[in-house]
Design an enzyme around this catalytic site. Structure first.
Site, PDB file in Angstrom:
ATOM      1  N   CYS A  91      -3.118  -3.968   0.791  1.00  0.00           N
ATOM      2  CA  CYS A  91      -1.177  -3.711   1.173  1.00  0.00           C
ATOM      3  C   CYS A  91      -0.742  -2.499   2.477  1.00  0.00           C
ATOM      4  CB  CYS A  91      -1.450  -1.706  -0.402  1.00  0.00           C
ATOM      5  SG  CYS A  91      -2.422  -0.522  -0.023  1.00  0.00           S
ATOM      6  N   HIS A 141      -0.659   4.390  -1.238  1.00  0.00           N
ATOM      7  CA  HIS A 141      -0.185   2.841  -1.268  1.00  0.00           C
ATOM      8  C   HIS A 141       0.938   3.001  -0.056  1.00  0.00           C
ATOM      9  CE1 HIS A 141       0.669  -0.964  -3.257  1.00  0.00           C
ATOM     10  NE2 HIS A 141       1.689  -0.552  -3.686  1.00  0.00           N
TER      11      HIS A 141
END
Length: 773
Positions: free
Chosen positions: A247, A702
């Site tokens: 990510c 994230h």
């Protein structure tokens, strides 16, 4: 004599394979050959007998039992070494063939030695690929390749199989399991590094006579109706598949992909004429080509999401820290990517030596112009044009007062966040009085404080003197650690369960008695005797020595043993949990800070740390000088990195402070120290175009992206392969990590023709190539 020499060669000189001497040594190794075990055992018996007329004479070398058939000579699957075959070195094989010959029409089974990290392995089963031409995908041919073979050997084999004339230019694509195709650009990469696996289809494409390629994009080359380009979407609104903790890479790419001048540069193929394959600091153009392919796919409007596998492979190939699938920092990848694109697209083919000079009292304008000119003599690319600005760095020696002024280019601003010197800690306090329930408290203590500071703060809430407190870390309902009052609070993490116990008469001397309450969690309905027994059991599990007491120690009022249970006369066992102290109702909210405050802190005078002193040319020694950074000129696209990850001697933490940043009209006029003419003031107002977000903690998290589409002007939220529209009010959050701003005078309204950018327009900072003034 022949038998003895054969045995000597095979059993003495064979090196590197099990059964043939020592282990493989690092370095290039000759190939190994498969030998059918039955023939080998018969030969060995024949040699050891010493009788050349023996009936055990093996005859021609026969490996027929190793093949599936004697036409294709395909090796059987799952052959077991030492049971069905043995491996022999090349010199042994050559000797055996010269003495006994090879069965008619049987090919030698040669296998290469593959070098793996810290070891080598014989590759018994090579990679089998299906080779086909771009204009005839239904007629593949099978070919086997060693994992150490290069892509060039695959290309040459394909050219041989399909009888391509020498003057024709060819290139290779690999077809993935999802039907998409990726270019095999680096022909020097091995089959192993290119991640080619058994049964993959490799397509050879031949350049047309007019100089074009039959397929301009990988996804054009597909072999079924279902894979045709049916999807039509907004260009740029395309997600990236998460390959496993990637990510950070997806977020960094989406931010750069939504920088209009950089994306237009790649979409219009301006990069093709500026690829620098000879730059020793570059990546032979591979990073630029991989990035260009990803941009073109994302902005084609034919994909909802794409798989950036080749791009990640390229990044990992040139930056080993990004190999594998560990979590990384998006800003670190962004820094590598900007530097890699710059070096791959550097218009300076041969960098000259440039001697750096100090200001030496000269005017700032003269020194800045010289510094930028020297920078452009070695660094001239689209990245410099768009992203590079200029600092003024001032160092002052504390001993002699020597002032050193230099001007240095920058690609992004890493601005600090105001850090609080205090921290809030939540804990439970257990009173000595069993009638009082344990209390949950929230206290504010110094980050650099001691455990004693925690006790003193808690004493204000409870009225219990700090010297009558014992601080413990409770883990899994057991004492994990008891803290001393002089220990640093930095060793207590926010996630730890901290219990503070009131002890009678203060902490006991070593060997003395200590009376403290025990907070026992038990859901079952118990009598006092059962509770006492349970307490003994729990304490025996947590103590280094088992607790040994009599069975009749329970008294009403006072204990009769060193370990006792006090209970009020004729009282039932109360069911009690904990209560929250009133301090828990006062939530200490962190005040948001403005982006301007972070920039001001960035330009504040600071003293160099002991690990990074400055060498004073006057004092002739290293000094802890004061340093001040000022902004001299800003680029067209300004990247601001918020330093949320704090690493100090005391602690490592992520700062989740809300930084308020404007979507439009970010004005840097007050921070630019470069003099400017009143008649033509320099444009220093910026609008936000992208944000990289980080959710989570220091250890894990994230990354996502907010970005403004250059064609529609609408904002979108990119979360790996998912893309959705987003309102501007949602963009500002505590997760904002890297901000991308574009100067207002370079922003084109949506739907209009992009602002023209000649190859050497320069977005720069000074005189001949800067547009700031």
């Amino acid at each position: 004599m022949r038998l003895n020499s054969a045995l000597d060669v095979a059993l003495g000189r064979g090196a590197g394979i099990r059964g043939w001497g020592p282990e493989l040594q690092l370095g290039p190794s000759p190939p190994r050959y498969l030998l059918e075990n039955h023939w080998y055992q018969q030969w060995k018996e024949y040699v050891e007998s010493g009788d050349q007329n023996s009936s055990s004479f093996p005859g021609h070398i026969n490996n027929s039992e190793l093949f599936e058939d004697l036409e294709s000579f395909r090796l059987k699957e799952r052959l077991v070494e030492s049971e069905e075959y043995v491996l022999v070195p090349e010199d042994v094989w050559n000797k055996l063939v010269s003495w006994y010959g090879l069965e008619h029409d049987q090919p030698p089974i040669e296998r290469k030695v593959v070098e793996l990290p810290s070891t080598q392995k014989v590759e018994v089963y090579p990679v089998e690929l299906y080779l086909c031409q771009h204009n005839d995908l239904d007629s593949p041919v099978t070919a086997q390749f060693s994992r150490v073979n290069t892509i060039d050997s695959v290309l040459q084999e394909a050219r041989r199989q399909f009888e391509v004339p020498p003057e024709d230019e060819t290139r290779l694509w690999v077809k993935n399991s999802d039907g998409s195709c990726e270019r095999l650009r680096n022909i020097h990469m091995t089959v192993l590094d290119a991640c080619l696996s058994m049964g993959q289809v490799v397509i050879m494409e031949t350049r047309n006579k007019d100089g074009t390629w039959p397929s301009s994009r990988p996804h054009v080359m597909r072999n079924s109706v279902e894979d045709e380009e049916l999807y039509r979407g907004q260009p740029g609104v395309c997600g990236l598949t998460n390959l496993g903790n990637t990510c950070f890479m997806n977020s960094a790419f989406q931010c750069l992909s939504n920088v209009p001048p950089l994306t237009e540069y790649f979409l219009n193929n301006h990069y093709l004429g500026e690829l620098n394959f000879s730059n020793p600091l570059g990546m032979k153009g591979e990073i630029a080509e991989a990035y260009a392919d990803l941009v073109k796919q994302a902005w084609s409007g034919h994909h909802r999401a794409i798989v950036p596998r080749m791009f990640k492979t390229k990044v990992g190939h040139f930056a080993s820290q990004f190999l594998g699938y560990q979590q990384h920092d998006a800003q670190e990848l962004l820094s590598f990517l900007l530097d890699g694109l710059h070096e791959d697209l550097n218009r300076v083919k041969r960098k000259e030596y440039v001697e750096l000079r100090d200001a030496a009292g000269r005017p700032d304008e003269e020194v800045a112009e010289e510094a930028w000119r020297n920078h452009k003599r070695r660094n001239d690319s689209i990245i410099v044009d768009i992203f590079h600005g200029l600092f003024k760095s001032t160092l002052v020696c504390p001993a002699c007062g020597k002032v050193s002024v230099t001007f240095d280019p920058f690609c992004y601003l890493s601005v600090p966040l105001p850090v609080s010197q205090e921290r809030a800690m939540e804990l439970f306090f257990v009173y000595m009085d069993p009638s009082r329930k344990p209390q949950q408290h929230r206290v504010v203590v110094p980050k650099a404080g001691k455990v004693l500071d925690l006790c003193l703060a808690l004493a204000k809430h409870t009225g219990v003197p700090a010297e009558q407190m014992m601080v413990a870390d409770v883990f899994s309902h057991r004492f994990y650690k008891l803290y001393q009052v002089d220990e640093a609070l930095s060793c207590i993490l926010d996630r730890d369960d901290i219990f503070v116990y009131e002890v009678a008469g203060g902490l006991a001397e070593p060997g003395g008695a200590l009376v403290l309450p025990v907070y026992l969690r038990e859901r079952a309905q118990l009598s006092w005797d059962a509770l006492y027994g349970l307490l003994l059991e729990r304490l025996s599990n947590t103590s280094a020595r088992a607790v040994s007491c009599g069975t009749s120690l329970l008294t009403h009022g006072t204990p009769r043993c060193g370990l006792g249970l006090w209970a009020p006369p004729n009282s039932p066992i109360p069911r009690q949990g904990y209560v929250k102290h009133e301090c828990m109702g006062h939530v200490q909210r962190r005040q948001p800070v403005k982006l301007r405050e972070c920039v001001e802190l960035f330009t504040t005078v600071e003293t160099l740390e002991e690990e990074n002193p400055w060498y004073c040319p006057t004092c002739k020694r290293h000094q802890l000088a004061t340093k001040k950074l000022d902004l001299w000129a800003l680029p067209e696209v300004l990247i601001i990195h918020l330093k949320r990850f704090s690493y100090t001697r005391l602690a490592r933490e992520k700062l989740d402070t809300l930084v308020e940043f404007p979507i439009r009209d970010l004005d840097f006029s007050d921070f630019i120290i470069k003099p400017r003419a009143d008649v033509a003031p320099a444009p220093h107002k910026y609008d936000l175009i992208a944000v990289s977000n980080h959710y989570g903690s220091l250890r894990d998290g994230h990354y996502t992206t907010f970005a403004r589409n250059k064609d529609s002007g609408h904002w979108f939220y990119f979360d790996d392969s998912s893309v959705s529209p987003v309102a501007e009010a949602q963009i500002e959050s505590k997760a904002a990590y890297v901000l991308f701003y574009q100067r207002q005078d370079r922003i084109c309204p949506p739907g209009t023709t992009p602002c023209p950018r000649p190859p050497d327009a320069g977005g720069g900072c000074c005189s001949d190539s800067m547009e700031v003034d």
